[in-house]
Design a protein around this motif. Structure first.
Motif, PDB file in Angstrom:
ATOM      1  N   TYR A 276       1.168   0.048  -9.289  1.00  8.91           N
ATOM      2  CA  TYR A 276       1.324   1.332  -9.975  1.00  8.91           C
ATOM      3  C   TYR A 276       0.099   1.652 -10.828  1.00  8.91           C
ATOM      4  O   TYR A 276      -0.333   2.810 -10.929  1.00  8.91           O
ATOM      5  CB  TYR A 276       2.580   1.312 -10.849  1.00  8.91           C
ATOM      6  CG  TYR A 276       3.873   1.322 -10.071  1.00  8.91           C
ATOM      7  CD1 TYR A 276       4.010   2.057  -8.897  1.00  8.91           C
ATOM      8  CD2 TYR A 276       4.975   0.588 -10.523  1.00  8.91           C
ATOM      9  CE1 TYR A 276       5.199   2.073  -8.200  1.00  8.91           C
ATOM     10  CE2 TYR A 276       6.170   0.596  -9.821  1.00  8.91           C
ATOM     11  CZ  TYR A 276       6.272   1.333  -8.660  1.00  8.91           C
ATOM     12  OH  TYR A 276       7.453   1.344  -7.962  1.00  8.91           O
ATOM     13  N   GLU A 277      -0.456   0.620 -11.461  1.00  9.12           N
ATOM     14  CA  GLU A 277      -1.654   0.817 -12.285  1.00  9.12           C
ATOM     15  C   GLU A 277      -2.821   1.308 -11.414  1.00  9.12           C
ATOM     16  O   GLU A 277      -3.532   2.256 -11.806  1.00  9.12           O
ATOM     17  CB  GLU A 277      -2.021  -0.490 -12.962  1.00  9.12           C
ATOM     18  CG  GLU A 277      -3.215  -0.379 -13.914  1.00  9.12           C
ATOM     19  CD  GLU A 277      -3.532  -1.684 -14.595  1.00  9.12           C
ATOM     20  OE1 GLU A 277      -4.644  -1.824 -15.147  1.00  9.12           O
ATOM     21  OE2 GLU A 277      -2.677  -2.601 -14.578  1.00  9.12           O
ATOM     22  N   ALA A 278      -2.996   0.681 -10.264  1.00  9.80           N
ATOM     23  CA  ALA A 278      -4.082   1.115  -9.365  1.00  9.80           C
ATOM     24  C   ALA A 278      -3.801   2.503  -8.807  1.00  9.80           C
ATOM     25  O   ALA A 278      -4.713   3.333  -8.681  1.00  9.80           O
ATOM     26  CB  ALA A 278      -4.247   0.111  -8.237  1.00  9.80           C
ATOM     27  N   GLU A 279      -2.551   2.758  -8.474  1.00 13.52           N
ATOM     28  CA  GLU A 279      -2.178   4.072  -7.941  1.00 13.52           C
ATOM     29  C   GLU A 279      -2.470   5.171  -8.962  1.00 13.52           C
ATOM     30  O   GLU A 279      -3.018   6.244  -8.613  1.00 13.52           O
ATOM     31  CB  GLU A 279      -0.693   4.056  -7.573  1.00 13.52           C
ATOM     32  CG  GLU A 279      -0.215   5.324  -6.868  1.00 13.52           C
ATOM     33  CD  GLU A 279       1.260   5.235  -6.528  1.00 13.52           C
ATOM     34  OE1 GLU A 279       1.598   5.477  -5.358  1.00 13.52           O
ATOM     35  OE2 GLU A 279       2.080   4.934  -7.437  1.00 13.52           O
ATOM     36  N   GLU A 280      -2.165   4.900 -10.222  1.00  9.87           N
ATOM     37  CA  GLU A 280      -2.424   5.871 -11.277  1.00  9.87           C
ATOM     38  C   GLU A 280      -3.907   6.084 -11.469  1.00  9.87           C
ATOM     39  O   GLU A 280      -4.374   7.202 -11.714  1.00  9.87           O
ATOM     40  CB  GLU A 280      -1.766   5.410 -12.576  1.00  9.87           C
ATOM     41  CG  GLU A 280      -1.786   6.445 -13.696  1.00  9.87           C
ATOM     42  CD  GLU A 280      -0.974   7.668 -13.370  1.00  9.87           C
ATOM     43  OE1 GLU A 280      -1.257   8.741 -13.939  1.00  9.87           O
ATOM     44  OE2 GLU A 280      -0.058   7.579 -12.516  1.00  9.87           O
ATOM     45  N   HIS A 281      -4.674   4.989 -11.379  1.00 13.95           N
ATOM     46  CA  HIS A 281      -6.136   5.095 -11.524  1.00 13.95           C
ATOM     47  C   HIS A 281      -6.717   6.065 -10.503  1.00 13.95           C
ATOM     48  O   HIS A 281      -7.554   6.908 -10.831  1.00 13.95           O
ATOM     49  CB  HIS A 281      -6.764   3.707 -11.391  1.00 13.95           C
ATOM     50  CG  HIS A 281      -8.260   3.724 -11.346  1.00 13.95           C
ATOM     51  ND1 HIS A 281      -9.049   3.920 -12.454  1.00 13.95           N
ATOM     52  CD2 HIS A 281      -9.114   3.578 -10.294  1.00 13.95           C
ATOM     53  CE1 HIS A 281     -10.319   3.886 -12.113  1.00 13.95           C
ATOM     54  NE2 HIS A 281     -10.378   3.686 -10.790  1.00 13.95           N
ATOM     55  N   TYR A 282      -6.294   5.956  -9.244  1.00 15.32           N
ATOM     56  CA  TYR A 282      -6.879   6.770  -8.194  1.00 15.32           C
ATOM     57  C   TYR A 282      -6.251   8.163  -8.114  1.00 15.32           C
ATOM     58  O   TYR A 282      -6.810   9.054  -7.463  1.00 15.32           O
ATOM     59  CB  TYR A 282      -6.766   6.050  -6.850  1.00 15.32           C
ATOM     60  CG  TYR A 282      -7.728   4.885  -6.761  1.00 15.32           C
ATOM     61  CD1 TYR A 282      -9.098   5.114  -6.656  1.00 15.32           C
ATOM     62  CD2 TYR A 282      -7.274   3.574  -6.810  1.00 15.32           C
ATOM     63  CE1 TYR A 282      -9.988   4.048  -6.607  1.00 15.32           C
ATOM     64  CE2 TYR A 282      -8.163   2.507  -6.756  1.00 15.32           C
ATOM     65  CZ  TYR A 282      -9.511   2.763  -6.649  1.00 15.32           C
ATOM     66  OH  TYR A 282     -10.407   1.720  -6.604  1.00 15.32           O
ATOM     67  N   ARG A 283      -5.106   8.334  -8.762  1.00 12.89           N
ATOM     68  CA  ARG A 283      -4.483   9.647  -8.776  1.00 12.89           C
ATOM     69  C   ARG A 283      -5.394  10.675  -9.453  1.00 12.89           C
ATOM     70  O   ARG A 283      -5.393  11.852  -9.127  1.00 12.89           O
ATOM     71  CB  ARG A 283      -3.128   9.579  -9.494  1.00 12.89           C
ATOM     72  CG  ARG A 283      -2.302  10.867  -9.348  1.00 12.89           C
ATOM     73  CD  ARG A 283      -1.077  10.848 -10.258  1.00 12.89           C
ATOM     74  NE  ARG A 283      -0.310   9.614 -10.127  1.00 12.89           N
ATOM     75  CZ  ARG A 283       0.589   9.400  -9.154  1.00 12.89           C
ATOM     76  NH1 ARG A 283       0.784  10.345  -8.226  1.00 12.89           N
ATOM     77  NH2 ARG A 283       1.252   8.274  -9.095  1.00 12.89           N
TER      78      ARG A 283
END
Length: 284
Positions: A276-283
């Protein structure tokens, strides 16, 4: 610093490294999450988890190196991989060492059992003659010296068939050939363990197997004896199997108790928080 160099520093620290064993990416990840600086990929565990079969030489090189790659990709700590007999002649041993290095293992264990090999604490195992045993370790060391970024752990099972003296002599020669660490499997007494530690130069590994042939010592005792690593091939595997058996027995009888962990903790254990942290970063 490469994982092999991290492992080398651990071996040279003068402290015992308590090393849980893993059998797949999740078990390896849990070892790292628990704070251990090192793990060991158990052939016993991989054969059980991947094949549902005993550690009796049934699993192949391709299956083992594939499992090693999954484990290494799931962790940042060094992992020692069980390379069994090297899966053939000297050239096969070199291929095994290079394959484990390319898969991300920090160290590979090569042993002197006669193929098909089996768990070191079970009946029916035999070892090859000295010349072949030494050839395997020489080939493994050559692969390392030719560029494989990996350490070599040399194992002998000669204690069972030829006695402790032969096992110690083989371990000494393994070290002279260039093995980074040695492992005399299944000594029977504390005094035998002490002799191995005192008579074989360099880092040594002790295998702590519940119900096995070797005395199950506490870490402080192994530290006093001078061992660099203690591995526990069955501890986590037995806990996993027993927990699964108990849960299935309850389900079969229509019993659905409170879960042993929350869904949030389960998600964290398998890495959803990082995802989720990585997903948020790339969002953004």
């Amino acid at each position: 610093m490469s994982k092999a160099k991290v492992l080398k520093a651990l071996l040279e620290s003068g402290k015992l490294n308590v090393t849980p064993c893993c059998w797949d990416a999740l078990s390896a990840s849990l070892i790292e999450q628990a704070g251990f600086p090192l793990a060991f990929m158990s052939g016993f565990g991989v054969s059980a988890a991947r094949l549902g079969q005993p550690d009796a030489g049934l699993i192949s090189y391709a299956e083992m190196v594939d499992q090693a790659r999954s484990i290494a990709n799931a962790t940042s700590i060094p992992v020692i991989g069980d390379g069994d007999t090297g899966y053939g002649n000297a050239l096969n041993v070199k291929r095994t060492v290079n394959g484990y290095a390319n898969a991300g293992m920090a160290c590979v264990m090569i042993e002197d059992q006669l193929a098909p090999k089996r768990c070191g604490h079970t009946k029916g195992k035999h070892v090859v003659a000295r010349d072949e045993a030494f050839m395997r370790i020489r080939a493994a060391v050559d692969a390392k010296n030719e560029g494989a970024d990996i350490l070599i752990l040399a194992r002998t099972d000669a204690r069972a068939e030829h006695g402790l003296e032969e096992a110690i002599e083989r371990a000494k020669t393994f070290r002279e050939i260039g093995a980074d660490m040695t492992f005399v499997e299944a000594p029977r007494t504390v005094e035998e363990m002490r002799r191995v530690s005192e008579e074989v130069e360099g880092p040594k590994m002790a295998n702590m197997l519940e119900g096995g042939l070797t005395p199950f010592l506490q870490p402080a005792e192994l530290q006093e004896l001078g061992y660099a690593i203690s591995t526990y091939p069955l501890t986590g595997l037995m806990a996993m199997i027993k927990a699964q058996q108990d849960a299935l027995d309850q389900m079969k009888n229509g019993i659905f108790s409170d879960p042993v962990m929350s869904f949030e903790d389960l998600q964290k254990a398998v890495g959803f928080d990082r995802y989720y942290e990585a997903e948020e970063h790339y969002r953004h």
